[in-house]
Design a protein around this motif. Structure first.
Motif, PDB file in Angstrom:
ATOM      1  N   TYR A 126       0.847  -1.183   0.000  1.00  0.00           N
ATOM      2  CA  TYR A 126       0.000   0.000   0.000  1.00  0.00           C
ATOM      3  C   TYR A 126       0.888   1.241   0.000  1.00  0.00           C
ATOM      4  O   TYR A 126       1.680   1.442   0.912  1.00  0.00           O
ATOM      5  N   GLY A 127       0.768   2.058  -1.053  1.00  0.00           N
ATOM      6  CA  GLY A 127       1.544   3.281  -1.184  1.00  0.00           C
ATOM      7  C   GLY A 127       0.624   4.490  -1.236  1.00  0.00           C
ATOM      8  O   GLY A 127      -0.598   4.362  -1.251  1.00  0.00           O
ATOM      9  N   LYS A 128       1.243   5.666  -1.304  1.00  0.00           N
ATOM     10  CA  LYS A 128       0.454   6.900  -1.369  1.00  0.00           C
ATOM     11  C   LYS A 128       0.745   7.617  -2.681  1.00  0.00           C
ATOM     12  O   LYS A 128       1.765   7.392  -3.328  1.00  0.00           O
ATOM     13  N   MET A 137       3.167   4.722  -6.767  1.00  0.00           N
ATOM     14  CA  MET A 137       2.433   3.454  -6.693  1.00  0.00           C
ATOM     15  C   MET A 137       1.331   3.613  -5.645  1.00  0.00           C
ATOM     16  O   MET A 137       1.348   2.963  -4.612  1.00  0.00           O
ATOM     17  N   PRO A 138       0.347   4.506  -5.905  1.00  0.00           N
ATOM     18  CA  PRO A 138      -0.658   4.780  -4.881  1.00  0.00           C
ATOM     19  C   PRO A 138      -1.683   3.665  -4.738  1.00  0.00           C
ATOM     20  O   PRO A 138      -2.096   3.042  -5.708  1.00  0.00           O
ATOM     21  N   GLY A 139      -2.066   3.422  -3.504  1.00  0.00           N
ATOM     22  CA  GLY A 139      -3.085   2.418  -3.231  1.00  0.00           C
ATOM     23  C   GLY A 139      -2.503   1.020  -3.155  1.00  0.00           C
ATOM     24  O   GLY A 139      -1.318   0.821  -2.912  1.00  0.00           O
ATOM     25  N   LEU A 140      -3.363   0.041  -3.405  1.00  0.00           N
ATOM     26  CA  LEU A 140      -2.986  -1.368  -3.293  1.00  0.00           C
ATOM     27  C   LEU A 140      -2.305  -1.859  -4.560  1.00  0.00           C
ATOM     28  O   LEU A 140      -2.821  -1.705  -5.663  1.00  0.00           O
ATOM     29  N   LEU A 162       0.777  -5.505  -9.939  1.00  0.00           N
ATOM     30  CA  LEU A 162      -0.546  -5.175 -10.475  1.00  0.00           C
ATOM     31  C   LEU A 162      -1.099  -4.098  -9.545  1.00  0.00           C
ATOM     32  O   LEU A 162      -1.452  -4.364  -8.404  1.00  0.00           O
ATOM     33  N   LEU A 163      -1.100  -2.860 -10.031  1.00  0.00           N
ATOM     34  CA  LEU A 163      -1.540  -1.735  -9.208  1.00  0.00           C
ATOM     35  C   LEU A 163      -3.052  -1.596  -9.322  1.00  0.00           C
ATOM     36  O   LEU A 163      -3.574  -1.127 -10.337  1.00  0.00           O
ATOM     37  N   GLU A 164      -3.732  -2.047  -8.275  1.00  0.00           N
ATOM     38  CA  GLU A 164      -5.181  -1.889  -8.239  1.00  0.00           C
ATOM     39  C   GLU A 164      -5.551  -0.447  -7.948  1.00  0.00           C
ATOM     40  O   GLU A 164      -6.549   0.045  -8.415  1.00  0.00           O
TER      41      GLU A 164
END
Length: 168
Positions: A126-128, A137-140, A162-164
């Motif tokens: 989990y990034g911002k 790489m924001p989110g999951l 895989l950046l959801e």
């Protein structure tokens, strides 16, 4: 003749015992290897977002067979084959966007499989969103790493993601 046969028998026994010892892989210290693997993943990620190309590159096996494969909404599918493509491509991204983009990612659901000289790792990260479209790489993000030992040190040979994204 019995003496020669006896000597040959002893030599053959010693060679067989030596080969048996050589064929036995060393015991794996899973706790130690796990710490080293997770530190490498953390170091590589931090160096990437800090735009420290040399430190980032030192985390990789700089081989023609390395790969990165991923997907994110803004860029679609990305496949990069070999160090000759991966190294310069990342260096160019860092030069085009030189301002550090520190991330304080959270990793969950970490799964590590360690073999003698290879390991694979999967985790949720989990990034911002820091506003940098190429290197955020924001989110999951669903992450995969494959590592090999090179001269006794873990090196990355495959990164999959895989950046959801946000809200997941």
């Amino acid at each position: 003749m019995k003496t020669i046969a006896g000597i040959l028998f002893i030599v053959l026994g010693i060679l067989t015992a030596y080969q048996s010892k050589q064929a036995q892989p060393a015991a794996i210290d899973y706790a130690k290897e796990r710490v080293q693997i997770l530190q490498l993943i953390d170091t590589e990620s931090k160096a990437f977002w800090d735009k420290d190309y040399e430190k980032w590159a030192s985390c990789w096996a700089q081989e023609p067979y390395i790969r990165t494969m991923g997907w994110w909404k803004a860029g679609g599918v990305t496949v990069v084959k070999g160090w000759e493509e991966r190294g310069p491509r990342t260096k160019q991204h860092m030069e085009q966007h030189p301002k550090p983009n520190p991330q304080n990612v959270r990793r969950e659901n970490i799964n590590i499989r360690i073999l003698q000289d290879a390991a694979w790792v999967t985790f949720d990260q989990y990034g911002k969103d820091n506003g940098e479209p190429v290197m955020d790489m924001p989110g999951l993000s669903r992450e995969t790493r494959f590592l090999e030992k090179h001269k006794g040190k873990w090196k990355i040979v495959y990164v999959g993601w895989l950046l959801e994204g946000e809200g997941n």
